[in-house]
Design an enzyme around this catalytic site. Structure first.
Site, PDB file in Angstrom:
ATOM      1  N   TYR A 150       0.842  -1.312   0.071  1.00  0.00           N
ATOM      2  CA  TYR A 150      -0.035   0.109  -0.214  1.00  0.00           C
ATOM      3  C   TYR A 150       0.941   1.310  -0.045  1.00  0.00           C
ATOM      4  O   TYR A 150       0.473   2.413  -0.067  1.00  0.00           O
ATOM      5  CB  TYR A 150      -1.011  -0.032   1.208  1.00  0.00           C
ATOM      6  CG  TYR A 150      -0.715  -0.097   2.404  1.00  0.00           C
ATOM      7  CD1 TYR A 150       0.275   0.571   3.198  1.00  0.00           C
ATOM      8  CD2 TYR A 150      -1.309  -1.247   3.300  1.00  0.00           C
ATOM      9  CE1 TYR A 150       0.636   0.475   4.402  1.00  0.00           C
ATOM     10  CE2 TYR A 150      -1.095  -1.307   4.664  1.00  0.00           C
ATOM     11  CZ  TYR A 150       0.094  -0.564   5.195  1.00  0.00           C
ATOM     12  OH  TYR A 150       0.236  -0.563   6.495  1.00  0.00           O
ATOM     13  N   LYS A 165       5.227   4.465   4.737  1.00  0.00           N
ATOM     14  CA  LYS A 165       6.092   3.280   4.057  1.00  0.00           C
ATOM     15  C   LYS A 165       6.311   3.958   2.420  1.00  0.00           C
ATOM     16  O   LYS A 165       7.302   3.644   1.936  1.00  0.00           O
ATOM     17  CB  LYS A 165       5.444   2.051   3.977  1.00  0.00           C
ATOM     18  CG  LYS A 165       5.208   1.357   5.431  1.00  0.00           C
ATOM     19  CD  LYS A 165       4.805   0.015   5.555  1.00  0.00           C
ATOM     20  CE  LYS A 165       4.679  -0.397   6.762  1.00  0.00           C
ATOM     21  NZ  LYS A 165       5.946  -1.037   7.470  1.00  0.00           N
TER      22      LYS A 165
END
Ligand code: HXC
Length: 268
Positions: A150, A165
């Site tokens: 994601y 991330k």
């Protein structure tokens, strides 16, 4: 090129694994130890870390627990210096420590945003900065950042983690180029749903949620921490000596299977 003996390929090498007290981090630390490497596991919970140390030591290697919060850059720098003083070097850094919870973005408090981005993005940089300086000085090393797909396709309810991330992917690619000539490789691994307590509690806390996640994986199952650790071991090893700046996705094709339209084959 000769094929290395993978059963002892980390002998004489030292790894530091953050979030090494449980789940994927523990499995990577133990996998490193199983191939003969010395390992230090860093995290907040002493008891959990000590469990990993016991599992690693069962392979006849030296292992140690380092109690430290990756959000505290001063503590991280001190902890890394201590590991280098004790073992002489750090050859591999695994930035695995993470924090996550599912929340509608409009309900996420600034402090909730900060808690997750501090662990995932800032913590990864603090550890990478502290360890990277030693790696550059000693002539090389390898860094592996544990992310999630994601980071690029996004995911409702995890805006903090996805944004952090995504930042880690950009950090990885930047440092792979910046440090490439100095023999420091930097990669990511993006595990799909993995059978760990932490991820389950944070991301599929109910049987219904778990079934939904399972249905989204074309491979039809969750990963085990050990098989994620196997892919991580490849990236950390000399077998991946020319791989840097990359993301290895180990998710049973979950993200590629995200359908925009319903699957026409499912109706036949
Ligand atoms: C809304 C929440 C919340 C929740 C915490 N907060 N949990 N908000 N819903 N479920 C808010 C709090 O209200 C607070 O904001 C702020 O976040 C900080 O919370 P604390 O509990 O004080 O922080 P702390 O003790 O530092 O804990 C950090 C944490 C925690 C991230 C919140 O969950 C943690 O330490 N987790 C580590 C383990 C973990 O999450 N592992 C799962 C990783 S799995 P206010 O405004 O109230 O002060 C993973 C896999 C992804 O990442 C890949 C999937 C494919």
């Amino acid at each position: 090129m000769t094929t290395p003996d993978t059963s002892t390929e980390f002998a004489g090498r030292v790894a530091l694994v953050t979030g090494g007290g449980s789940g994927i981090g523990q499995a990577i630390a133990v996998r490193w130890a199983a191939a003969g490497g010395t390992v230090a596991v860093l995290g907040r919970r002493k008891e959990a870390l000590e469990e990993t140390v016991r599992l690693a030591e069962a392979h006849g290697v030296s292992a140690e627990a380092v109690v430290c919060d990756v959000r505290d850059h001063v503590a991280v720098a001190d902890a890394v210096d201590d590991v280098v003083t004790r073992h002489g070097r750090i050859d591999a850094l695994v930035n695995n420590a993470a924090g996550n919870f599912v929340v509608p973005s409009e309900d996420l408090s600034p402090n909730g945003w900060k808690a997750v981005t501090d662990i995932v993005l800032n913590g990864t940089f603090y550890c990478t900065h502290a360890v990277g300086r030693h790696m550059l000085a000693q002539g090389g090393g390898t860094i592996l950042n544990v992310i999630a797909s994601y980071a690029w396709h996004g995911h409702p309810g995890t805006v903090h983690s996805a944004a952090a991330k995504g930042g880690v992917v950009a950090m990885t690619r930047t440092l792979a180029v910046e440090w490439g000539a100095r023999n420091v490789r930097v990669n990511c691994i993006a595990p799909g749903p993995t059978e760990t307590q932490g991820a389950g509690a944070a991301l599929w806390p109910t049987a219904e949620a778990r079934a939904d996640v399972l249905a989204s994986v074309p491979a039809g199952r969750f990963a085990s921490p050990e098989e994620i650790a196997e892919s991580a071991a490849f990236l950390l090893s000399d077998r991946a000596a020319f791989v840097t700046g990359d993301v290895l996705v180990a998710d049973g094709a979950q993200w590629l299977g995200k359908a925009i339209y319903t699957d026409p084959l499912a109706r036949t």
